[in-house]
Design a protein around this motif. Structure first.
Motif, PDB file in Angstrom:
ATOM      1  N   ALA A   1       2.022   9.202  -6.061  1.00  0.00           N
ATOM      2  CA  ALA A   1       2.438  10.577  -5.781  1.00  0.00           C
ATOM      3  C   ALA A   1       3.498  11.028  -6.781  1.00  0.00           C
ATOM      4  O   ALA A   1       3.494  12.177  -7.236  1.00  0.00           O
ATOM      5  CB  ALA A   1       2.968  10.689  -4.353  1.00  0.00           C
ATOM      6  N   MET A   2       4.396  10.121  -7.156  1.00  0.00           N
ATOM      7  CA  MET A   2       5.460  10.464  -8.103  1.00  0.00           C
ATOM      8  C   MET A   2       4.910  10.726  -9.500  1.00  0.00           C
ATOM      9  O   MET A   2       5.447  11.514 -10.253  1.00  0.00           O
ATOM     10  CB  MET A   2       6.505   9.352  -8.157  1.00  0.00           C
TER      11      MET A   2
ATOM     12  N   ARG B   1       0.835  -1.198   0.000  1.00  0.00           N
ATOM     13  CA  ARG B   1       0.000   0.000   0.000  1.00  0.00           C
ATOM     14  C   ARG B   1       0.877   1.258   0.000  1.00  0.00           C
ATOM     15  O   ARG B   1       0.639   2.203  -0.749  1.00  0.00           O
ATOM     16  CB  ARG B   1      -0.939  -0.009   1.210  1.00  0.00           C
ATOM     17  N   ALA B   2       1.929   1.271   0.817  1.00  0.00           N
ATOM     18  CA  ALA B   2       2.833   2.416   0.897  1.00  0.00           C
ATOM     19  C   ALA B   2       3.581   2.626  -0.417  1.00  0.00           C
ATOM     20  O   ALA B   2       3.714   3.763  -0.893  1.00  0.00           O
ATOM     21  CB  ALA B   2       3.823   2.223   2.046  1.00  0.00           C
ATOM     22  N   LEU B   3       4.051   1.539  -1.023  1.00  0.00           N
ATOM     23  CA  LEU B   3       4.754   1.652  -2.305  1.00  0.00           C
ATOM     24  C   LEU B   3       3.821   2.148  -3.413  1.00  0.00           C
ATOM     25  O   LEU B   3       4.223   2.953  -4.255  1.00  0.00           O
ATOM     26  CB  LEU B   3       5.372   0.306  -2.697  1.00  0.00           C
ATOM     27  N   ALA B   4       2.579   1.688  -3.397  1.00  0.00           N
ATOM     28  CA  ALA B   4       1.604   2.141  -4.396  1.00  0.00           C
ATOM     29  C   ALA B   4       1.300   3.622  -4.220  1.00  0.00           C
ATOM     30  O   ALA B   4       1.201   4.376  -5.202  1.00  0.00           O
ATOM     31  CB  ALA B   4       0.325   1.311  -4.293  1.00  0.00           C
TER      32      ALA B   4
END
Length: 167
Positions: free
Chosen positions: A163-164, A155-158
């Protein structure tokens, strides 16, 4: 035993009473709507449906984390035969398809889902295969806390990726 007893009598169709009650019907390929006759000796034995069913078998086998060798042993065929089924090179009999469905834990109709007339089956992309493998491996984790940690990390990586890319 005499020579006459050793020789069976010849079959005479006129002696067969049932032949009159059952007329001989000749069938033509055109009698079967939507079924084209196979052309010549070099024609492919497998059809679009055979390739689709084979792709579905491979998809389900991969989801379950089985190798072709394991599937072959479970359905009683050689590794080579299982490979030919999955590639759609060989047709699968109804009985064998039933055995495969039981081993893979799906109804027989599942193999035909998504099969549309005159539509080419697309092979799974490397990304789709990676997602299947990820889901299989996630399900194989026994520890609930480890599953939660992995889920939070994904979830954090997604979120970081979104955001990027301004999503």
């Amino acid at each position: 035993m005499s020579d006459r007893e050793a020789i069976p009598p010849r079959y005479d169709a006129s002696d067969d009473e049932s032949e009159e009650s059952m007329p001989l019907v000749r069938l033509r390929a055109s009698d079967f709507t939507g079924v084209a006759p196979r052309e010549g000796r070099g024609a492919s034995r497998a059809s679009l449906a055979d390739r689709h069913v084979g792709a579905r078998i491979r998809e389900r086998r991969t989801m379950l984390g089985l190798s072709q060798q394991q599937l072959a042993q479970m359905i009683g065929v050689t590794y080579q035969q299982a490979h030919k089924y999955e590639r759609g090179f060989n047709r699968i009999s109804a009985g064998r398809l039933y055995d495969i469905a039981v081993v893979l834990g799906v109804p027989i109709a599942w193999f035909f889902e998504g099969l549309a007339p005159d539509e080419e089956t697309q092979a799974a992309t490397p990304r789709q295969r990676m997602c299947l493998e990820l889901a299989r491996n996630f399900a194989a984790i026994d520890n609930l806390k480890h599953q939660e940690a992995l889920s939070n990390m994904a979830r954090a990586l997604a979120a970081q990726s979104a955001a990027m890319h301004g999503r």
